[in-house]
Write a protein that holds these residues in place. Structure first.
Motif, short mmCIF file in Angstrom:
data_model
loop_
_atom_site.label_atom_id
_atom_site.label_comp_id
_atom_site.label_asym_id
_atom_site.label_seq_id
_atom_site.Cartn_x
_atom_site.Cartn_y
_atom_site.Cartn_z
N LEU A 132 -6.16 42.17 -6.12
CA LEU A 132 -5.32 43.05 -6.91
C LEU A 132 -4.04 43.37 -6.13
CD1 LEU A 132 -5.42 44.81 -9.61
CD2 LEU A 132 -5.99 46.71 -8.09
N ILE A 133 -2.92 43.35 -6.82
CA ILE A 133 -1.64 43.71 -6.22
C ILE A 133 -1.11 44.94 -6.93
CG2 ILE A 133 0.74 42.98 -5.81
CD1 ILE A 133 -0.28 40.08 -5.80
N SER A 134 -1.04 46.05 -6.21
CA SER A 134 -0.51 47.29 -6.77
C SER A 134 0.99 47.34 -6.49
CB SER A 134 -1.20 48.51 -6.16
OG SER A 134 -2.57 48.54 -6.51
N VAL A 135 1.77 47.48 -7.52
CA VAL A 135 3.23 47.45 -7.38
C VAL A 135 3.75 48.87 -7.14
CG1 VAL A 135 5.41 46.87 -8.49
CG2 VAL A 135 3.38 45.45 -8.89
N GLY A 136 4.41 49.05 -6.01
CA GLY A 136 5.04 50.34 -5.72
C GLY A 136 4.08 51.44 -5.31
N ALA A 137 2.87 51.07 -4.90
CA ALA A 137 1.87 52.09 -4.57
C ALA A 137 2.29 52.98 -3.41
CB ALA A 137 0.53 51.42 -4.26
N ASP A 138 3.13 52.45 -2.52
CA ASP A 138 3.57 53.22 -1.35
C ASP A 138 4.96 53.82 -1.55
OD1 ASP A 138 4.83 50.78 -1.41
OD2 ASP A 138 4.70 50.42 0.75
N MET A 139 5.41 53.85 -2.79
CA MET A 139 6.74 54.38 -3.09
C MET A 139 6.64 55.59 -4.02
SD MET A 139 8.75 50.80 -3.85
CE MET A 139 8.66 49.42 -2.71
N ALA A 140 7.72 56.35 -4.08
CA ALA A 140 7.77 57.46 -5.03
C ALA A 140 7.77 56.89 -6.45
CB ALA A 140 9.03 58.29 -4.80
N ARG A 141 6.90 57.42 -7.29
CA ARG A 141 6.77 56.90 -8.66
C ARG A 141 6.64 58.03 -9.65
NH1 ARG A 141 1.63 53.39 -8.78
NH2 ARG A 141 0.99 54.83 -7.13
N LEU A 142 6.79 57.67 -10.92
CA LEU A 142 6.48 58.62 -11.98
C LEU A 142 4.99 58.95 -11.90
CD1 LEU A 142 8.41 57.03 -14.99
CD2 LEU A 142 9.09 59.02 -13.63
N PRO A 143 4.60 60.15 -12.28
CA PRO A 143 3.20 60.55 -12.13
C PRO A 143 2.23 59.84 -13.06
CG PRO A 143 4.44 62.23 -13.30
CD PRO A 143 5.44 61.25 -12.79
N ASN A 144 2.74 59.22 -14.12
CA ASN A 144 1.84 58.68 -15.15
C ASN A 144 1.81 57.16 -15.21
OD1 ASN A 144 4.52 58.45 -16.17
ND2 ASN A 144 3.70 58.25 -18.23
N THR A 145 2.53 56.47 -14.33
CA THR A 145 2.70 55.03 -14.48
C THR A 145 2.04 54.26 -13.35
OG1 THR A 145 4.82 55.42 -15.57
CG2 THR A 145 4.39 53.18 -14.78
N CYS A 147 1.40 50.11 -12.24
CA CYS A 147 1.68 48.70 -12.51
C CYS A 147 0.93 47.88 -11.47
CB CYS A 147 3.18 48.43 -12.41
SG CYS A 147 3.66 46.70 -12.69
N PHE A 148 0.11 46.95 -11.94
CA PHE A 148 -0.66 46.13 -11.01
C PHE A 148 -0.86 44.73 -11.57
CE2 PHE A 148 -3.39 48.97 -13.47
CZ PHE A 148 -4.22 48.09 -14.14
N ALA A 149 -1.08 43.79 -10.67
CA ALA A 149 -1.24 42.39 -11.06
C ALA A 149 -2.58 41.87 -10.59
CB ALA A 149 -0.11 41.54 -10.46
N ALA A 150 -3.22 41.10 -11.46
CA ALA A 150 -4.47 40.41 -11.14
C ALA A 150 -4.14 38.92 -11.07
CB ALA A 150 -5.52 40.67 -12.22
N PRO A 151 -3.95 38.38 -9.87
CA PRO A 151 -3.48 36.99 -9.72
C PRO A 151 -4.29 35.99 -10.55
CG PRO A 151 -3.52 38.10 -7.60
CD PRO A 151 -4.19 39.03 -8.57
N GLY A 152 -3.56 35.22 -11.36
CA GLY A 152 -4.19 34.19 -12.17
C GLY A 152 -4.57 34.63 -13.57
N TRP A 153 -4.72 35.92 -13.78
CA TRP A 153 -5.13 36.46 -15.08
C TRP A 153 -3.88 36.93 -15.82
CZ3 TRP A 153 -8.37 41.52 -16.04
CH2 TRP A 153 -8.90 41.48 -17.33
N LYS A 154 -3.43 36.15 -16.77
CA LYS A 154 -2.17 36.40 -17.44
C LYS A 154 -2.11 37.79 -18.08
CE LYS A 154 -0.18 32.48 -16.53
NZ LYS A 154 1.00 32.44 -15.62
#
Length: 234
Positions: A132-145, A147-154
């Motif tokens: 699993l790749i969590s996008v922006g997990a270590d950055m300031a983000r909106l509280p409700n959003t 975004c993550f990627a499961a490699p190979g699973w479109k």
């Protein structure tokens, strides 16, 4: 002059707005973060009512004192000559009411509760041990959003499977032909097409419960597990 989103609509990442920037799109962050047009230092900014639970089709353009814009719709002198046409009074009133309600929700800590639920969701997914790749997990983000990627699973496959299970999520962006393409946002962040095409966005609302978050995690992980099993069997 340049333009910048205060918060990205796909990843939820909150960006640092340089002082004096020409235009700031505050639509995603408006009502979810303690922010202000004056604090932003932007010359112009915009927001939309529907992101606050207000009526669709009404928004606002904020201008720094002394900043002017050239009218694109000519005719009457409405809105100080900046936009001709009868104002949508009901929509404007609805926007105002939604903004007041959003300010109360923010002050009452309701979005802080949602941020905790988002963290519970991400912890459950990351703790599964599946790729699993969590996008922006270590950055300031909106509280409700999230975004993550499961490699190979479109991403579009994930959207359909979650829809069948009763969950609405989003992936990528649709082009004019109706095909789903890899997220240009993730590609601009340095992710390759294989990752960018396998990402989804999950958004939580003020009514979302912890049970719903846990149920989503269970359903998504089960579907991902089936995908990985099929992939391994090939």
């Amino acid at each position: 002059k340049t333009a910048l989103q205060l918060a990205n609509s796909e990843t939820g990442i909150v960006q640092v707005v340089p002082h004096g920037i020409g235009f700031c799109d505050m639509t995603q962050a408006f009502g979810k973060l303690a922010t202000s047009f004056i604090w932003s230092g932007a010359e112009m900014a915009c927001a939309s009512a529907h992101k606050l639970g207000g009526p669709k089709g009404v928004g606002c353009l904020l201008l720094k004192p002394g900043q002017e814009v050239t009218a694109q719709i000519h005719g009457g002198g409405q809105e100080m000559g900046r936009r001709a046409g009868t104002e949508n009074v009901i929509g404007i009133a609805g926007f105002g009411a939604a903004a007041e309600s959003a300010a109360r929700d923010l002050a009452d800590g309701k979005w802080a509760r949602i941020e905790k639920l988002r963290n519970i969701l991400e912890k459950a997914l990351e703790g599964s041990g599946k790729p699993l790749i969590s996008v922006g997990a270590d950055m300031a983000r909106l509280p409700n959003t999230s975004c993550f990627a499961a490699p190979g699973w479109k991403g579009e496959t994930q959207v359909m499977q979650m829809d069948l299970a009763g969950f609405a999520v989003s992936a990528g962006s649709a082009c004019s032909s109706g095909k789903v393409k890899a997220s240009r946002v993730l590609r601009a962040m340095g992710y390759d097409d294989d990752v960018a095409s396998c990402a989804i966005r999950v958004s939580l609302g003020l009514e979302t419960t912890e049970d719903e978050v846990e149920q989503f995690a269970t359903v998504w992980l089960a579907a991902y597990g089936r995908f990985l099993a099929r992939k391994a069997a090939r």
